[in-house]
Design a protein around this motif. Structure first.
Motif, short mmCIF file in Angstrom:
data_model
loop_
_atom_site.label_atom_id
_atom_site.label_comp_id
_atom_site.label_asym_id
_atom_site.label_seq_id
_atom_site.Cartn_x
_atom_site.Cartn_y
_atom_site.Cartn_z
N HIS A 138 -7.40 -9.07 9.17
CA HIS A 138 -7.98 -7.97 8.59
C HIS A 138 -7.45 -6.59 9.20
N ASP A 139 -7.54 -6.93 10.52
CA ASP A 139 -7.09 -5.52 11.27
C ASP A 139 -5.37 -5.46 11.07
N HIS A 140 -4.76 -6.39 10.90
CA HIS A 140 -3.33 -6.20 10.59
C HIS A 140 -3.12 -5.59 9.24
N GLU A 141 -4.00 -5.96 8.15
CA GLU A 141 -3.81 -5.27 6.81
C GLU A 141 -4.14 -3.88 7.12
N ARG A 142 -5.03 -3.42 8.09
CA ARG A 142 -5.61 -2.15 8.20
C ARG A 142 -4.30 -1.34 9.02
N ALA A 143 -3.67 -2.13 9.80
CA ALA A 143 -2.64 -1.33 10.70
C ALA A 143 -1.41 -1.23 9.61
N ARG A 144 -1.13 -2.15 8.86
CA ARG A 144 -0.24 -1.96 7.81
C ARG A 144 -0.42 -0.63 6.80
N GLN A 145 -1.71 -0.93 6.65
CA GLN A 145 -2.17 0.60 5.55
C GLN A 145 -1.71 1.70 6.32
N LEU A 146 -2.15 1.88 7.77
CA LEU A 146 -1.90 2.88 8.59
C LEU A 146 -0.35 3.28 8.59
N LEU A 147 0.38 2.30 8.86
CA LEU A 147 1.90 2.60 8.59
C LEU A 147 2.26 3.09 7.20
N GLU A 148 1.71 2.65 6.00
CA GLU A 148 2.02 3.30 5.08
C GLU A 148 1.58 4.56 4.77
N GLU A 149 0.34 4.91 5.58
CA GLU A 149 -0.08 6.49 5.41
C GLU A 149 0.57 7.28 6.25
N GLY A 150 1.68 6.70 7.20
CA GLY A 150 2.29 7.50 8.18
C GLY A 150 1.60 7.55 9.40
N LYS A 151 0.26 7.05 9.69
CA LYS A 151 -0.52 7.27 10.86
C LYS A 151 0.07 6.34 11.90
N PHE A 152 1.39 6.63 12.54
CA PHE A 152 1.83 5.53 13.38
C PHE A 152 1.16 5.43 14.78
N VAL A 153 0.78 6.39 15.27
CA VAL A 153 0.10 6.24 16.50
C VAL A 153 -1.22 5.44 16.44
N GLU A 154 -1.88 5.64 15.36
CA GLU A 154 -3.05 4.89 15.23
C GLU A 154 -2.80 3.29 15.12
N ALA A 155 -1.39 3.27 14.34
CA ALA A 155 -1.23 1.83 13.91
C ALA A 155 -0.65 1.19 15.14
N VAL A 156 -0.13 1.95 16.29
CA VAL A 156 0.42 1.31 17.27
C VAL A 156 -0.80 0.94 18.18
N LYS A 157 -1.79 1.32 18.12
CA LYS A 157 -2.88 1.28 18.99
C LYS A 157 -3.49 0.05 18.66
N LEU A 158 -3.59 -0.12 17.08
CA LEU A 158 -4.45 -1.39 16.61
C LEU A 158 -3.64 -2.44 16.82
N LEU A 159 -2.18 -2.43 16.49
CA LEU A 159 -1.26 -3.61 16.79
C LEU A 159 -1.43 -3.99 18.21
N LYS A 160 -1.14 -3.18 18.83
CA LYS A 160 -1.17 -3.63 20.52
C LYS A 160 -2.19 -4.38 20.96
N THR A 161 -3.63 -3.96 20.38
CA THR A 161 -4.86 -4.71 20.55
C THR A 161 -4.85 -6.21 19.97
N ILE A 162 -4.32 -6.24 18.55
CA ILE A 162 -4.02 -7.48 17.93
C ILE A 162 -3.30 -8.55 18.79
N ILE A 163 -2.13 -7.90 19.10
CA ILE A 163 -1.23 -8.70 20.06
C ILE A 163 -1.48 -9.12 21.30
N GLU A 164 -2.51 -8.30 21.88
CA GLU A 164 -3.07 -8.69 23.19
C GLU A 164 -3.95 -10.05 23.11
N GLU A 165 -4.71 -9.94 21.82
CA GLU A 165 -5.64 -11.02 21.46
C GLU A 165 -5.00 -12.38 20.78
N GLN A 166 -3.73 -11.97 20.12
CA GLN A 166 -2.95 -12.93 19.37
C GLN A 166 -1.54 -13.14 19.49
#
Length: 578
Positions: A155-183
């Motif tokens: 779900h977080d990954h879908e949210r990150a993809r949505q952020l990318l689609e909205e051009g909110k790249f900094v927010e997407a980076v923060k969320l994606l890094k958190t996901i990768i740390e856990e998985q």
């Protein structure tokens, strides 16, 4: 003397402890022998001994379900959720099974959605998703789409993809890094993190991230495509060409992968290969004519000399999506494309060329269109141009950012200010823009080769000393020009005033009326930017006489040499024109 007989040993009697555990054991033995009736009796006894233990109730419900008594089973499961332990979310899954067996598919859907949305452990996740497919078939309609709690990171990954689609790249980076740390093995998240870095112009970080994907999965098509693009755009042409050699041999069957490969080959200049993939997609998706796909195919066609076909595709795209204006733009320039006066489009994105968008915006005098603010491809072009464009383009982007003003823009400008190689004048405009969009905290910057901190609410100009009257001049000017002058022009006015005071300091002028000096600053700034203005117009706007404005203009010009600068700039422009 008779010997006494020894007493016979007393038999050991082990008392039976009749408790819930005892009946549970008996129930399990009965289950092993497929004696469901006996197992049910024992589970009922276990419930009598421990009526508050939800596990015993669930066991009893399970036996009832095995025996086909689905309704009673569900009544018990509902009691567990309502009265004993609402956290036993697996009960919803059991209930869904029961409802499905009773052919109550609507109720089964409700229970299954409840399970997927509430269960964090995912014990029956795969089974639940299989049941969703069954219910979809039985109900013959789309099912409700739950937010699967057990797939929280998905779900977080879908949210990150949505952020990318909205051009909110900094927010997407923060969320994606958190996901990768856990998985760490979540490759899709790593690929999207690489894209986010790329959109922000951080090519090295993008390449490093995608290489991590290829270490885990050497054949990952998304990663191969991304790495080829990243390296081609950042001095790694040989590595990119080696990857292109491998990509030429691939013909993916899945439309998503075929589209990814097609756009990648186009971006890398392999237009013939891109055209082949896009044409295949158009044939396979003939029932759904998408203007984006038509445009991409037209771009590829125009780059291999098939301009008549490109025109046909753009005409079809224009009919399907007249508001976008993308196909219409290229149709208007078709003669230029055919004559060679205009090069075929290099971008495989579905929007106007970045320079054309900026030109139209600057020429309109309007606010930045909402689409330009939100379109992720346009926003990525902004970020890319801020890092890799020429000086003029960077200035345009910084000016455009003054009309966007969100957190992504603030972060991009702050990062820009920390880069030692960037132009100081551009940085001062960037600080001016940051202050104008509400970033009033301390700002770190490298100015004049030195790392400095511009304190809260301070502008990036050096006033000789604090003086309320000097500030009043700026406030009077800014109040009147804020909706008529762009960010660069406002910055130039501010800088001109600071320069004037610095050159005169400590013998600065006596300021009796701030509006007279403010009018003079506006007049000179307008002249520097070739905006039409007269002394009378400036005087009327500020409530002073034209003679006062003229006097102050002469004084500022004497000190700063504005007219000489304008003459030199004009001569240079004519020389460059020749």
């Amino acid at each position: 003397m008779r010997k006494k007989n020894k007493a016979a040993p007393r038999a050991k009697i082990i008392p039976i402890q009749l408790d819930a555990a005892f009946f549970y054991e008996r129930a399990v033995r009965s289950l092993d022998r497929f004696r469901y009736d006996k197992a049910l009796r024992y589970f009922r006894k276990a419930v009598e001994y421990e009526p508050d233990n939800p596990v015993n109730h669930c066991n009893m419900a399970g036996i009832l379900s095995e025996m086909g008594n689905y309704e009673e089973s569900n009544n018990i499961l509902k009691k567990v959720l309502d009265e004993l332990d609402p956290s036993m979310t697996e009960c919803w899954f059991y209930m869904a099974n029961n409802y499905a067996n009773m052919e109550m598919y609507e109720a089964a859907e409700e229970a299954l959605v409840q399970y997927l949305e509430e269960d964090a452990d995912g014990q029956f996740l795969e089974e639940a998703e299989e049941m969703m497919d069954l219910l979809h078939y039985e109900l013959d309609r789309p099912l409700k789409q739950p937010v699967v709690k057990a797939r929280g990171r998905l779900h977080d990954h879908e949210r990150a993809r949505q952020l990318l689609e909205e051009g909110k790249f900094v927010e997407a980076v923060k969320l994606l890094k958190t996901i990768i740390e856990e998985q760490p093995e979540f490759l899709a998240a790593r690929n999207n993190l690489a894209l986010a870095y790329y959109y922000m112009g951080l090519f090295d970080q993008a390449a490093d991230t995608v290489r991590d994907v290829l270490k885990m999965d050497a054949g990952n098509l998304h990663a191969l495509c991304n790495l080829a693009i990243f390296r081609m755009h950042n001095g790694g042409r040989e590595e990119a060409l080696a990857i292109v050699g491998a990509l030429r041999k691939m013909v993916p069957m899945q439309p998503e992968l075929a589209f990814k490969l097609a756009t990648t080959m186009g971006i890398l200049g392999e237009h013939e290969a891109a055209y082949g993939h896009f044409r295949r997609l158009l044939r396979e998706l003939s029932g759904h004519r998408d203007p984006c796909l038509l445009h991409y195919t037209a771009v590829a066609a125009s780059n291999i000399g098939r301009l008549d076909e490109a025109a046909r595709l753009w005409k079809e795209a224009a009919l399907l999506d007249p508001e976008a204006g993308v196909a219409e733009y290229y149709l208007q320039h078709l003669d230029d494309l055919k004559s060679g006066r205009m090069s075929p489009p290099s971008s495989y994105h579905y929007h106007l060329p970045f320079e054309e968008q900026l030109r139209r915006w600057e020429g309109s005098g309007d606010e930045l269109p909402e689409r330009m603010k939100r379109d992720p491809l346009v926003r990525s072009s902004f970020f890319w141009a801020l890092r890799h464009g020429d000086r003029r383009m960077k200035l345009q982007v910084i000016q455009a950012f003054s009309l966007v003003g969100d957190d992504e823009v603030k972060e991009a400008l702050r990062e820009f200010l920390r880069l030692p190689e960037e132009d100081d004048m551009l940085k001062r405009v960037a600080v001016f823009v940051l202050r104008g969009i509400g970033d009033n905290g301390p700002i770190e910057a490298v100015l004049g080769g030195e790392r400095v901190v511009i304190e809260a609410n301070r502008m990036p100009v050096r006033m000789p000393a604090a003086n309320a009257r000097w500030q009043a001049v700026i406030e009077a000017a800014m109040q009147r020009i804020k909706n008529r002058f762009d960010a660069v022009q406002q910055h130039d006015l501010l800088t001109l005033w600071a320069e004037f005071l610095q050159r005169l300091y400590p013998e600065t002028p006596v300021i009796r009326k701030a509006e007279g000096w403010a009018a003079a600053l506006e007049y000179l700034t307008a002249k520097m930017h070739r905006k039409g203005i007269t002394f009378e117009e400036a005087a009327m706007r500020y409530g002073v006489s034209a003679a006062t404005v003229c006097k102050h203009v002469r004084r500022i010009d004497e000190v700063c040499g504005i007219r000489d600068r304008m003459k030199a700039a004009h001569m240079q422009g004519e020389a460059e024109g020749d």
